[in-house]
Design a protein around this motif. Structure first.
Motif, PDB file in Angstrom:
ATOM      1  N   GLY A 151      -2.110 -11.926  18.812  1.00  0.00           N
ATOM      2  CA  GLY A 151      -2.640 -12.180  17.481  1.00  0.00           C
ATOM      3  C   GLY A 151      -3.399 -11.036  16.840  1.00  0.00           C
ATOM      4  O   GLY A 151      -4.096 -11.231  15.830  1.00  0.00           O
ATOM      5  N   VAL A 152      -3.280  -9.828  17.394  1.00  0.00           N
ATOM      6  CA  VAL A 152      -3.942  -8.662  16.800  1.00  0.00           C
ATOM      7  C   VAL A 152      -2.924  -7.908  15.946  1.00  0.00           C
ATOM      8  O   VAL A 152      -1.995  -7.288  16.464  1.00  0.00           O
ATOM      9  N   VAL A 153      -3.075  -8.012  14.627  1.00  0.00           N
ATOM     10  CA  VAL A 153      -2.200  -7.316  13.688  1.00  0.00           C
ATOM     11  C   VAL A 153      -3.091  -6.507  12.744  1.00  0.00           C
ATOM     12  O   VAL A 153      -3.894  -7.076  12.012  1.00  0.00           O
ATOM     13  N   ASP A 154      -2.968  -5.218  12.796  1.00  0.00           N
ATOM     14  CA  ASP A 154      -3.817  -4.330  12.016  1.00  0.00           C
ATOM     15  C   ASP A 154      -3.014  -3.797  10.829  1.00  0.00           C
ATOM     16  O   ASP A 154      -2.089  -3.003  10.997  1.00  0.00           O
ATOM     17  N   GLN A 155      -3.378  -4.225   9.616  1.00  0.00           N
ATOM     18  CA  GLN A 155      -2.638  -3.825   8.423  1.00  0.00           C
ATOM     19  C   GLN A 155      -2.705  -2.319   8.186  1.00  0.00           C
ATOM     20  O   GLN A 155      -1.732  -1.704   7.744  1.00  0.00           O
ATOM     21  N   LYS A 156      -3.842  -1.717   8.491  1.00  0.00           N
ATOM     22  CA  LYS A 156      -3.948  -0.264   8.310  1.00  0.00           C
ATOM     23  C   LYS A 156      -2.978   0.468   9.227  1.00  0.00           C
ATOM     24  O   LYS A 156      -2.381   1.473   8.840  1.00  0.00           O
ATOM     25  N   VAL A 157      -2.818  -0.044  10.431  1.00  0.00           N
ATOM     26  CA  VAL A 157      -1.862   0.547  11.373  1.00  0.00           C
ATOM     27  C   VAL A 157      -0.446   0.379  10.847  1.00  0.00           C
ATOM     28  O   VAL A 157       0.377   1.305  10.919  1.00  0.00           O
ATOM     29  N   ASN A 158      -0.133  -0.793  10.315  1.00  0.00           N
ATOM     30  CA  ASN A 158       1.200  -1.045   9.759  1.00  0.00           C
ATOM     31  C   ASN A 158       1.552  -0.024   8.687  1.00  0.00           C
ATOM     32  O   ASN A 158       2.606   0.616   8.723  1.00  0.00           O
ATOM     33  N   VAL A 159       0.683   0.098   7.705  1.00  0.00           N
ATOM     34  CA  VAL A 159       0.937   0.978   6.567  1.00  0.00           C
ATOM     35  C   VAL A 159       0.973   2.430   7.009  1.00  0.00           C
ATOM     36  O   VAL A 159       1.862   3.199   6.616  1.00  0.00           O
ATOM     37  N   PHE A 160       0.025   2.812   7.858  1.00  0.00           N
ATOM     38  CA  PHE A 160      -0.040   4.200   8.311  1.00  0.00           C
ATOM     39  C   PHE A 160       1.208   4.586   9.090  1.00  0.00           C
ATOM     40  O   PHE A 160       1.730   5.701   8.932  1.00  0.00           O
ATOM     41  N   THR A 161       1.705   3.712   9.943  1.00  0.00           N
ATOM     42  CA  THR A 161       2.877   4.039  10.750  1.00  0.00           C
ATOM     43  C   THR A 161       4.057   4.415   9.860  1.00  0.00           C
ATOM     44  O   THR A 161       4.753   5.410  10.117  1.00  0.00           O
ATOM     45  N   CYS A 162       4.277   3.647   8.803  1.00  0.00           N
ATOM     46  CA  CYS A 162       5.392   3.948   7.887  1.00  0.00           C
ATOM     47  C   CYS A 162       5.136   5.228   7.108  1.00  0.00           C
ATOM     48  O   CYS A 162       6.041   6.052   6.934  1.00  0.00           O
ATOM     49  N   GLU A 163       3.904   5.410   6.635  1.00  0.00           N
ATOM     50  CA  GLU A 163       3.577   6.637   5.910  1.00  0.00           C
ATOM     51  C   GLU A 163       3.805   7.867   6.798  1.00  0.00           C
ATOM     52  O   GLU A 163       4.417   8.856   6.374  1.00  0.00           O
ATOM     53  N   ALA A 164       3.291   7.810   8.018  1.00  0.00           N
ATOM     54  CA  ALA A 164       3.380   8.955   8.909  1.00  0.00           C
ATOM     55  C   ALA A 164       4.821   9.241   9.315  1.00  0.00           C
ATOM     56  O   ALA A 164       5.256  10.400   9.359  1.00  0.00           O
ATOM     57  N   LEU A 165       5.583   8.184   9.591  1.00  0.00           N
ATOM     58  CA  LEU A 165       6.982   8.372   9.966  1.00  0.00           C
ATOM     59  C   LEU A 165       7.777   8.918   8.786  1.00  0.00           C
ATOM     60  O   LEU A 165       8.627   9.802   8.943  1.00  0.00           O
TER      61      LEU A 165
END
Length: 542
Positions: free
Chosen positions: A52-66
């Protein structure tokens, strides 16, 4: 360095000293290390979702960085290094959150645990563990599928980032991006597993493109047929290249009433068809193509130039002082404009001479998205039934500088008069200004939009298949595609996920596809390389 993610890979094998695109080896190595860090971050993102740990900042950053590692997006090693530092910091922070929630954080893979070097030189040296072919023990066919997945994920990340900017997102897309990246650290998957992941990437990309389509059309309206002048008019000018509609919209708003005309370049041409963009009277016309003469076009443009995303060659020459970048785009020595404040671009445009006189060139038509095409579906269906239209060709994809792309110009020129050509993406600049005439009042050449509008083209094909009560593969429709970078890879995977067969692909096949993997694609989807326009037209039409 070793990079073979784009169609221009040196000798058809890979760039090892400097990128054909102009990417320096240090930047290439740092991008490898960034992706390596994203794999580690994704390991914990996958583990986190299980508790149940979902970090929205991680989600967005992963796509930006990739997304930043796509061909021709960012050549600035300082910015790539900063993204890598952020990725490692997020990885370690997320690991703590997952552990606190009782999740599994024990990972034996180095990507999940390595300590990032503090200096630029140290990071470049550290990248040796992260290169595309760093692990020589991997079966070549599995490695090929891994890289198809990685490059497809880059395309998904690009579309997801575009969509997020316009307020559209779906956690299922972020979930798969993390699952896909994490899978690239595994050694227990077989060929069938990798084939499944590759096709799943195509499925998820369809959703990402749907989100972007919703963002574009929901914000700026559905494109409508619009004539776009290819000339220019006297006055100050700004040229906008790339893909980003939001940047263009904000620039139009900020330049209103300032005596500056806005021109599009490359993939921005179709934006003239959007009602909420075309309403600005100073949004005037289109200047230049995409790749063939890009450096000359930029050097000759008498105003400021704004680059919004990828598919743009590295700026070279004194005109670089007139270029500004936004978003993820970056090159050393080129001014980056953050946060949608285009004051520096406007200031530079007012300083430059602008066009000294009017020049009336050709006009081209844009705006044939799915709403426009399906609004005349009855006319199209009747034309097919009455044999006025014999066949549809979707001639689409990327442009590039490598020889062999004249095939697409010649192909379109040789398409018979009773056939219609649909086109999208920057590959159309090989033939976009050709006058192919009409059939029953319909133009024979219809511009569906950017590569970002591939979803619209897919929906046109699906709607026609329903109208004729046949499968898409049974339509009088052939796909003639050109590829250059990783969004094209993602789109191709989407087409394969949908079961679309008999695709002709060129100008050359990807260097990262091994003969055995190609054999699978041929046997299951009859995907084939282009030959000559005459031979391909004869094979398709008989």
């Amino acid at each position: 360095m070793f990079c073979y993610q784009c169609e221009q890979a040196a000798k058809g094998e890979g760039c090892t000293k400097v990128g054909i695109c102009g990417k320096q080896p240090e930047v290439s190595d740092l991008q490898d290390l960034l992706i390596y860090a994203l794999k580690g971050l994704s390991i914990y993102a996958v583990a986190g979702r299980k508790v149940g740990v979902v970090d929205q900042k991680v989600n967005v950053f992963t796509c930006e960085a990739l997304f930043s590692t796509l061909t021709n997006v960012n050549f600035d090693q300082e910015r790539v290094a900063d993204l890598t530092r952020r990725a490692v910091a997020m990885r370690d922070s997320l690991r703590g959150k997952v552990q606190g929630a009782g999740g599994a954080v024990e990972s034996s893979h180095d990507a999940a645990t390595f300590k990032l070097e503090s200096t630029m030189e140290g990071m470049v040296a550290q990248s040796a563990r992260a290169g595309l072919k760093a692990d020589t023990s991997i079966n070549p066919d599995i490695l090929s599928l891994e890289h198809i997945l990685l490059f497809g994920l880059k395309g998904v990340a690009a579309y997801a980032d575009h969509a997020h900017i316009l307020g559209q997102e779906d956690d299922s897309v972020y979930t798969f991006v993390h699952e896909g990246l994490a899978s690239l650290t595994r050694s227990d998957l077989g060929l069938n597993d990798w084939v499944g992941l590759v096709l799943k990437c195509g499925e998820v990309n369809l959703r990402a493109m749907e989100l972007l389509d919703s963002g574009n059309t929901g914000t700026y309206g559905h494109p409508v047929p619009t004539k776009v002048p290819l000339g220019h008019r006297k006055g100050k000018a700004i040229l906008v290249s790339g893909h980003d509609l939001k940047d263009l919209a904000e620039l139009l708003e900020q330049t209103e009433g300032k005596g500056i005309d806005i021109y599009t370049h490359g993939e921005m041409l179709p934006t003239h068809g959007y009602p909420e963009l075309k309403k600005y009277p100073h949004f005037y016309g289109h200047y230049g193509t995409a790749w063939q003469n890009q450096q000359k076009e930029f050097a000759a443009f008498p105003g400021a130039i704004l680059m919004t995303t990828n598919c743009i060659q590295k700026p070279q020459g004194s005109y670089s002082a007139n270029i500004f970048t936004t978003g993820l785009v970056g090159w050393p020595g080129v001014v980056h404009v953050p946060n949608g404040n285009f004051a520096p671009v406007i200031k530079r445009a007012l300083e430059l001479p602008g066009f000294q006189e009017d020049s009336n060139g050709k006009e081209v038509m844009v705006g044939f998205g799915r709403n426009t095409v399906m609004s005349v579906a009855d006319t199209v269906i009747d034309a097919v039934k009455n044999k006025a239209i014999r066949h549809f060709f979707l001639v689409a994809g990327c442009d590039g500088a490598k020889p062999g792309r004249n095939y697409y110009t010649e192909f379109v020129e040789k398409v018979p008069q009773d056939c219609v050509v649909l086109t999208l993406a920057c590959g159309k600049f090989r033939f976009f200004d050709k006058d192919l005439g009409t059939i029953g009042g319909l133009p024979r050449l219809m511009d569906v939009g950017q590569c970002n509008d591939a979803y619209s083209a897919i929906q046109i094909a699906v709607a026609l298949s329903k109208a004729f009560n046949v499968g898409v593969n049974d339509l009088p429709l052939s796909l003639i595609l050109s590829w250059y970078e990783q969004k094209a890879v993602a789109i191709l995977l989407t087409l394969l996920h949908l079961g679309i067969k008999n695709i002709r692909l060129g100008p050359s096949l990807p260097a990262f596809v091994t003969p055995n993997v190609l054999d699978v694609l041929v046997k299951n989807f009859n995907i084939m390389p282009i030959s000559t326009p005459d031979e391909d037209l004869k094979a398709i039409l008989g």
